[in-house]
Design an enzyme around this catalytic site. Structure first.
Site, PDB file in Angstrom:
ATOM      1  N   HIS A 161       0.966  -1.234   0.111  1.00 52.49           N
ATOM      2  CA  HIS A 161       0.029   0.021   0.018  1.00 52.49           C
ATOM      3  C   HIS A 161       0.806   1.121  -0.034  1.00 52.49           C
ATOM      4  O   HIS A 161       2.110   1.208   0.420  1.00 52.49           O
ATOM      5  CB  HIS A 161      -0.897   0.131   1.292  1.00 52.49           C
ATOM      6  CG  HIS A 161      -2.052  -0.951   1.293  1.00 52.49           C
ATOM      7  ND1 HIS A 161      -2.507  -1.621   2.273  1.00 52.49           N
ATOM      8  CD2 HIS A 161      -2.986  -1.039   0.226  1.00 52.49           C
ATOM      9  CE1 HIS A 161      -3.617  -2.407   2.028  1.00 52.49           C
ATOM     10  NE2 HIS A 161      -3.879  -2.020   0.758  1.00 52.49           N
ATOM     11  N   CYS A 248      -3.408   0.756   9.833  1.00 51.14           N
ATOM     12  CA  CYS A 248      -4.319  -0.006   9.361  1.00 51.14           C
ATOM     13  C   CYS A 248      -5.320  -0.288  10.390  1.00 51.14           C
ATOM     14  O   CYS A 248      -6.701  -0.820  10.141  1.00 51.14           O
ATOM     15  CB  CYS A 248      -3.594  -1.273   9.033  1.00 51.14           C
ATOM     16  SG  CYS A 248      -2.207  -1.196   7.726  1.00 51.14           S
TER      17      CYS A 248
END
Length: 253
Positions: A161, A248
């Site tokens: 990511h 996250c």
């Protein structure tokens, strides 16, 4: 400044979470202890934390950040690039609806996970990764523009990511490692470089003046402290085993 956060307690199925690293399976009990410490850290930074119940249907569901992007003007539900995670979005929508009147969504064939989205003021950098497609990024940019916000796409090479390798710490300071340390897209920022052997620490988290950093990365900690930030360390070793980091584990708004 943030005032609230949403988290989800890890489920027992976390041992089967998606992973691209060879660090073994997470220890579920240890993950619960680490998650509780993470929640306490958020609270110590002044956030009111909503804790969702674990959901054994989705091994990765503790990583709530990927399911939604919460902006100052609207919430955007994502469409994850990992098919096993798409059901997580439906389960988090009612919680987000308690806080947001304006809820938008990314629709297939576009895919987007918000671990690929970094907010810098009213602009959002969107990583084009294996989980976030150009179509998904385009949809997000159109939604942002509807609310007077802007976005731009950032191609990603080998990272999972965007926020795997870069984190905005406010005050024009940006942590960056690997491919992001010298990118044109970030040329106007003061780059605080995280060395390759501590690259995991690039996913640190600015909250209301404090930077939460993963435990065990002394060079990264020194870099951030030298830039003038208060530091709080949190052990997230079990979440690293399934490709998760500090950002996250929560939705902050």
């Amino acid at each position: 400044m943030y005032s609230k956060a949403i988290v989800r307690t890890p489920c027992s199925a976390i041992i089967d979470g998606l992973t691209s690293v060879n660090l073994g399976k997470p220890n579920y009990r240890k993950a619960l202890v680490q998650h509780a410490a993470y929640v306490r850290a958020l609270e110590q930074c002044g956030l009111e934390v909503t804790i969702m119940e674990p959901d054994d249907r989705f091994p990765d569901s503790t990583f709530v950040e990927d399911t939604a992007l919460l902006t100052p003007r609207c919430a955007i539900l994502t469409y994850p690039g990992a098919p096993s995670r798409r059901g997580e979005v439906e389960s988090i929508e009612p919680v987000i609806a308690k806080f947001y009147a304006n809820i938008e969504r990314i629709r297939p064939p576009g895919t987007l996970e918000a671990g690929d989205v970094m907010m810098v003021g009213s602009h959002f950098y969107i990583g084009l990764s294996g989980r976030t497609s150009r179509e998904g990024a385009g949809q997000l940019i159109a939604i942002l523009q509807k609310y007077g916000l802007t976005g731009s796409a950032v191609p990603i090479g080998d990272m999972l990511h965007l926020k795997t390798g870069v984190a905005y710490l406010e005050h024009n300071n940006m942590l960056a490692t690997g491919e992001f340390a010298h990118r044109q897209e970030f040329r106007d920022f003061n780059i605080l470089r995280i060395e390759d052997d501590e690259s995991y620490a690039a996913n640190s988290l600015w909250i209301n003046g404090t930077v939460i950093v993963p435990e065990g990365y002394p060079k990264a900690r020194k870099t951030i402290e030298t830039a003038g930030y208060e530091i709080m360390e949190v052990d997230v070793s079990e979440f690293r085993k399934i490709d998760g980091g500090l950002s996250c584990l929560s939705l902050r708004f």
